[in-house]
Design an enzyme around this catalytic site. Structure first.
Site, PDB file in Angstrom:
ATOM      1  N   SER A 151     -10.903 -13.167 -20.826  1.00 20.87           N
ATOM      2  CA  SER A 151     -11.334 -12.272 -19.750  1.00 20.87           C
ATOM      3  C   SER A 151     -10.671 -12.668 -18.439  1.00 20.87           C
ATOM      4  O   SER A 151     -10.333 -13.846 -18.226  1.00 20.87           O
ATOM      5  CB  SER A 151     -12.855 -12.344 -19.567  1.00 20.87           C
ATOM      6  OG  SER A 151     -13.238 -11.673 -18.383  1.00 20.87           O
ATOM      7  N   TYR A 204     -21.092 -16.737 -18.710  1.00 21.37           N
ATOM      8  CA  TYR A 204     -20.121 -15.953 -19.484  1.00 21.37           C
ATOM      9  C   TYR A 204     -18.700 -16.398 -19.151  1.00 21.37           C
ATOM     10  O   TYR A 204     -17.864 -16.580 -20.043  1.00 21.37           O
ATOM     11  CB  TYR A 204     -20.294 -14.465 -19.170  1.00 21.37           C
ATOM     12  CG  TYR A 204     -19.197 -13.566 -19.701  1.00 21.37           C
ATOM     13  CD1 TYR A 204     -19.210 -13.123 -21.015  1.00 21.37           C
ATOM     14  CD2 TYR A 204     -18.142 -13.158 -18.874  1.00 21.37           C
ATOM     15  CE1 TYR A 204     -18.199 -12.296 -21.496  1.00 21.37           C
ATOM     16  CE2 TYR A 204     -17.138 -12.337 -19.350  1.00 21.37           C
ATOM     17  CZ  TYR A 204     -17.167 -11.904 -20.658  1.00 21.37           C
ATOM     18  OH  TYR A 204     -16.157 -11.096 -21.137  1.00 21.37           O
TER      19      TYR A 204
HETATM   20  P1  NAP Z   1     -18.683  -4.017 -26.734  1.00 24.25           P
HETATM   21  O1  NAP Z   1     -18.242  -2.622 -26.539  1.00 24.25           O
HETATM   22  O2  NAP Z   1     -20.074  -4.392 -26.363  1.00 24.25           O
HETATM   23  O3  NAP Z   1     -18.412  -4.440 -28.251  1.00 24.25           O
HETATM   24  C1  NAP Z   1     -18.789  -5.708 -28.699  1.00 24.25           C
HETATM   25  C2  NAP Z   1     -18.400  -5.894 -30.165  1.00 24.25           C
HETATM   26  O4  NAP Z   1     -18.779  -7.224 -30.569  1.00 24.25           O
HETATM   27  C3  NAP Z   1     -19.114  -4.931 -31.078  1.00 24.25           C
HETATM   28  O5  NAP Z   1     -18.258  -4.585 -32.142  1.00 24.25           O
HETATM   29  C4  NAP Z   1     -20.288  -5.756 -31.607  1.00 24.25           C
HETATM   30  O6  NAP Z   1     -20.700  -5.364 -32.903  1.00 24.25           O
HETATM   31  C5  NAP Z   1     -19.684  -7.161 -31.658  1.00 24.25           C
HETATM   32  N1  NAP Z   1     -20.714  -8.176 -31.486  1.00 24.25           N
HETATM   33  C6  NAP Z   1     -21.388  -8.488 -30.342  1.00 24.25           C
HETATM   34  N2  NAP Z   1     -22.299  -9.441 -30.580  1.00 24.25           N
HETATM   35  C7  NAP Z   1     -22.191  -9.757 -31.899  1.00 24.25           C
HETATM   36  C8  NAP Z   1     -22.877 -10.674 -32.746  1.00 24.25           C
HETATM   37  N3  NAP Z   1     -23.847 -11.479 -32.285  1.00 24.25           N
HETATM   38  N4  NAP Z   1     -22.515 -10.733 -34.047  1.00 24.25           N
HETATM   39  C9  NAP Z   1     -21.541  -9.935 -34.509  1.00 24.25           C
HETATM   40  N5  NAP Z   1     -20.865  -9.039 -33.767  1.00 24.25           N
HETATM   41  C10 NAP Z   1     -21.198  -8.942 -32.484  1.00 24.25           C
HETATM   42  O7  NAP Z   1     -17.762  -5.016 -25.906  1.00 24.25           O
HETATM   43  P2  NAP Z   1     -16.216  -4.890 -25.465  1.00 24.25           P
HETATM   44  O8  NAP Z   1     -16.160  -4.495 -24.046  1.00 24.25           O
HETATM   45  O9  NAP Z   1     -15.454  -4.107 -26.458  1.00 24.25           O
HETATM   46  O10 NAP Z   1     -15.804  -6.438 -25.524  1.00 24.25           O
HETATM   47  C11 NAP Z   1     -14.946  -6.966 -26.522  1.00 24.25           C
HETATM   48  C12 NAP Z   1     -14.438  -8.315 -26.041  1.00 24.25           C
HETATM   49  O11 NAP Z   1     -13.712  -8.138 -24.823  1.00 24.25           O
HETATM   50  C13 NAP Z   1     -15.555  -9.333 -25.728  1.00 24.25           C
HETATM   51  O12 NAP Z   1     -15.154 -10.618 -26.139  1.00 24.25           O
HETATM   52  C14 NAP Z   1     -15.649  -9.283 -24.209  1.00 24.25           C
HETATM   53  O13 NAP Z   1     -16.154 -10.477 -23.668  1.00 24.25           O
HETATM   54  C15 NAP Z   1     -14.202  -9.039 -23.839  1.00 24.25           C
HETATM   55  N6  NAP Z   1     -13.998  -8.459 -22.508  1.00 24.25           N
HETATM   56  C16 NAP Z   1     -14.449  -7.211 -22.222  1.00 24.25           C
HETATM   57  C17 NAP Z   1     -14.243  -6.689 -20.954  1.00 24.25           C
HETATM   58  C18 NAP Z   1     -14.693  -5.313 -20.563  1.00 24.25           C
HETATM   59  O14 NAP Z   1     -14.627  -4.984 -19.366  1.00 24.25           O
HETATM   60  N7  NAP Z   1     -15.139  -4.456 -21.483  1.00 24.25           N
HETATM   61  C19 NAP Z   1     -13.589  -7.460 -19.992  1.00 24.25           C
HETATM   62  C20 NAP Z   1     -13.149  -8.721 -20.310  1.00 24.25           C
HETATM   63  C21 NAP Z   1     -13.360  -9.217 -21.587  1.00 24.25           C
HETATM   64  P3  NAP Z   1     -22.229  -4.859 -33.194  1.00 24.25           P
HETATM   65  O15 NAP Z   1     -22.540  -3.829 -32.177  1.00 24.25           O
HETATM   66  O16 NAP Z   1     -22.200  -4.326 -34.583  1.00 24.25           O
HETATM   67  O17 NAP Z   1     -23.072  -6.070 -33.062  1.00 24.25           O
END
Ligand code: NAP
Length: 255
Positions: free
Chosen positions: A147, A160
């Protein structure tokens, strides 16, 4: 023939958000994609459906991360999914994408909150990699989703942010350790991306504020991140390892 034809990829949290886009892109490049999810089977099935509709290959499998024995359970489910699909064992690309956030000021973070965010964001990828190394073929790829918070201080998400700092350190250390096997390890760092992890982006004022920090004056879309992951996963990135790839649209570059 796509650039990843004949390869197998596993995307943790491949069901929704950024992970879905990564799954779609790797499948478009020809990989068989194992779409992992934790809780939302419908989203995972939708992702597989989208991949198949575009002519790609994928299957979904479930494993809760952040609990004891999670990595072993994940690989058992992956192995079973591969066998069920009729594909040979092993994989070429592992994307550690699943993650949770913890939007609280330090004063409000409980010990349980802290343990949970570290269990899902740090401990799980560490042991997923450890338990997967026997399956990951030489010349393979590990991509860890980090991130922008490890470069830019953002208030009220210190725990985080620490988890993503740990991921960057893991990337650096493992790149050296796995180099002799030709396996590359890199971090890809999104900035503000429009997914369910960021519900405040639905507010136009918040969205405009986050857009303004990018050199391009918009928030990121999941595909912006997936395309960078696809590069790191490709043969073109064979000489890139141990790196932090900033995929933030030039967030906070300067005045
Ligand atoms: P998201 O839309 O909330 O998706 C999260 C994914 O992780 C879902 O597929 C979810 O599956 C899975 N997940 C979460 N907790 C889990 C658990 N305990 N066990 C198994 N699976 C789990 O989030 P996103 O924005 O796509 O984020 C993806 C990655 O990018 C993360 O590592 C996040 O920290 C990073 N990131 C995101 C942003 C942003 O602005 N969006 C910025 C920087 C970094 P289920 O729903 O089936 O549990």
């Amino acid at each position: 023939m796509g650039t990843l034809t004949g390869r197998t990829a596993l995307v943790t949290g491949g069901s929704r958000g950024i992970g879905r886009s990564i799954s779609l892109r790797l499948a478009r490049d020809g990989a068989l994609v194992a779409v992992h999810y934790g809780h939302d089977a419908t989203a995972a099935k939708e992702t597989v459906g989208l991949i198949e509709a575009a002519g790609g290959k994928a299957f979904a499998f479930q494993a809760e991360l952040g609990v004891s024995g999670d990595a072993v359970a994940l690989w058992e489910a992956f192995d079973a999914g591969l066998a069920g699909y009729g594909a040979g064992p092993g994989l070429d690309i592992l994307v550690n994408n699943a993650g949770v956030t913890l939007p609280k000021p330090i004063a409000a973070v409980t010990e349980e909150d802290y343990d949970r965010v570290f269990a899902v964001n740090v401990k799980a990828p560490f042991f997923v990699i450890q338990q997967g190394l026997g399956r990951l073929r030489d010349g393979g790829r590990i991509v860890n989703i980090s991130s922008a918070v490890t470069r830019i201080a953002i208030p009220h998400i210190s725990a985080y942010s620490m988890t993503k700092g740990a991921i960057d350190t893991l990337t650096l250390a493992l790149a050296k350790e796995l180099g002799p096997r030709g396996i590359t390890v890199n971090s890809v760092a999104p900035g503000f991306v429009d997914t369910e992890i960021n519900p405040t982006l639905k507010d136009p004022k918040v969205r405009a504020m986050y857009a303004a920090v990018s050199a391009f004056n918009r928030v990121g879309e999941p595909a912006d991140i997936a395309d960078v992951v696809a590069f790191v996963a490709s043969d073109d990135a064979r000489w890139v390892t141990g790196q932090y790839l900033d995929a933030t649209g030039g967030a906070h570059l300067g005045l």
